[in-house]
Motif scaffolding. Structure first.
Motif, mmCIF file in Angstrom:
data_model
loop_
_atom_site.group_PDB
_atom_site.id
_atom_site.type_symbol
_atom_site.label_atom_id
_atom_site.label_comp_id
_atom_site.label_asym_id
_atom_site.label_seq_id
_atom_site.Cartn_x
_atom_site.Cartn_y
_atom_site.Cartn_z
ATOM 1 N N ARG A 101 0.826 -1.213 0.000
ATOM 2 C CA ARG A 101 0.000 0.000 0.000
ATOM 3 C C ARG A 101 0.860 1.262 0.000
ATOM 4 O O ARG A 101 0.563 2.204 -0.718
ATOM 5 C CB ARG A 101 -0.895 0.041 1.240
ATOM 6 N N ASN A 152 4.234 5.908 -5.208
ATOM 7 C CA ASN A 152 4.316 5.927 -6.672
ATOM 8 C C ASN A 152 3.273 6.861 -7.271
ATOM 9 O O ASN A 152 3.478 7.405 -8.350
ATOM 10 C CB ASN A 152 4.158 4.524 -7.246
ATOM 11 N N ALA A 153 2.151 7.061 -6.587
ATOM 12 C CA ALA A 153 1.070 7.907 -7.095
ATOM 13 C C ALA A 153 1.347 9.395 -6.860
ATOM 14 O O ALA A 153 0.710 10.246 -7.482
ATOM 15 C CB ALA A 153 -0.253 7.527 -6.439
ATOM 16 N N VAL A 154 2.293 9.753 -5.949
ATOM 17 C CA VAL A 154 2.591 11.149 -5.636
ATOM 18 C C VAL A 154 3.405 11.740 -6.790
ATOM 19 O O VAL A 154 4.387 11.168 -7.255
ATOM 20 C CB VAL A 154 3.383 11.251 -4.306
ATOM 21 N N SER A 155 3.007 12.928 -7.260
ATOM 22 C CA SER A 155 3.671 13.556 -8.396
ATOM 23 C C SER A 155 4.935 14.317 -7.948
ATOM 24 O O SER A 155 5.152 14.537 -6.757
ATOM 25 C CB SER A 155 2.714 14.510 -9.088
ATOM 26 N N ALA A 177 2.493 1.776 -3.346
ATOM 27 C CA ALA A 177 1.536 2.282 -4.330
ATOM 28 C C ALA A 177 1.245 3.766 -4.078
ATOM 29 O O ALA A 177 1.088 4.558 -5.016
ATOM 30 C CB ALA A 177 0.244 1.467 -4.292
ATOM 31 N N TYR A 178 1.143 4.151 -2.799
ATOM 32 C CA TYR A 178 0.868 5.554 -2.455
ATOM 33 C C TYR A 178 2.018 6.453 -2.902
ATOM 34 O O TYR A 178 1.797 7.524 -3.471
ATOM 35 C CB TYR A 178 0.613 5.682 -0.951
#
Length: 183
Positions: free
Chosen positions: A4, A10-13, A7-8
């Motif tokens: 989790r 990796n989603a942050v720009s 994944a979190y």
């Protein structure tokens, strides 16, 4: 759970990462500025090692061994030619003079040769050069126990100071020109 977080993150720009880094940097700077200083003074301990002889200023011991010049600006120097000594009573004068003058061996030898023995005058020595705030230089000269401070063009004991640098002085006299270097 690790999946989790991965994944979190990796989603942050990149823009969000930059914002979070800036906030953390500003928070760190504020903490450093607002942190109270220590009230105890800082004491630095130095090791008391003696200095080596190579750390001595060159020529300092030689200069300390020489006799110092008289102060040419003292009141006694200024009035040397003006003050007359009081006359001593005749009894003291008679006691002060020897019954017969003593003759040294050098005077006896020179008298037998027909020439009076006159010791040569002591050489003139350049003791130092002083430079004022306005750039004028003064030479400190000595001959035996006498000394003088001369500017360019001034004369002392028949010698006129013509050229003066930090280490040398050029003197003119009736006998010729001589160059002195600092001791």
């Amino acid at each position: 759970m690790i999946e989790r977080w991965r994944a979190y993150f990796n989603a942050v720009s990149a823009r969000q990462w930059t914002f979070v880094g800036g906030v953390l940097l500003i928070a760190l700077i504020c903490c450093c500025i607002l942190w109270p200083d220590s009230s105890e003074p800082v004491v630095t301990m130095q090791n008391g090692t003696p200095t080596s002889p190579s750390m001595e200023i060159t020529g300092l011991s030689a200069a300390a061994a020489k006799t110092s010049l008289r102060n040419p600006f003292s009141a006694a120097h200024e009035r040397r030619g003006e003050v007359s000594l009081p006359e001593a009573p005749a009894e003291i004068k008679a006691k002060a003079q020897p019954a017969s003058p003593s003759i040294t061996a050098a005077q006896t030898i020179s008298a037998s040769m027909g020439t009076p023995h006159v010791p040569p005058p002591a050489p003139i020595v350049l003791r130092g050069v002083v430079t004022g705030a306005d750039g004028t230089r003064i030479a400190i000269l000595a001959r035996g126990d006498e000394g003088a401070a001369l500017r360019l063009g001034e004369t002392w004991q028949g010698h006129t100071l013509r050229v003066l640098t930090d280490t040398t002085a050029l003197l003119d006299s009736a006998a010729g020109t001589m160059t002195l270097t600092r001791e």
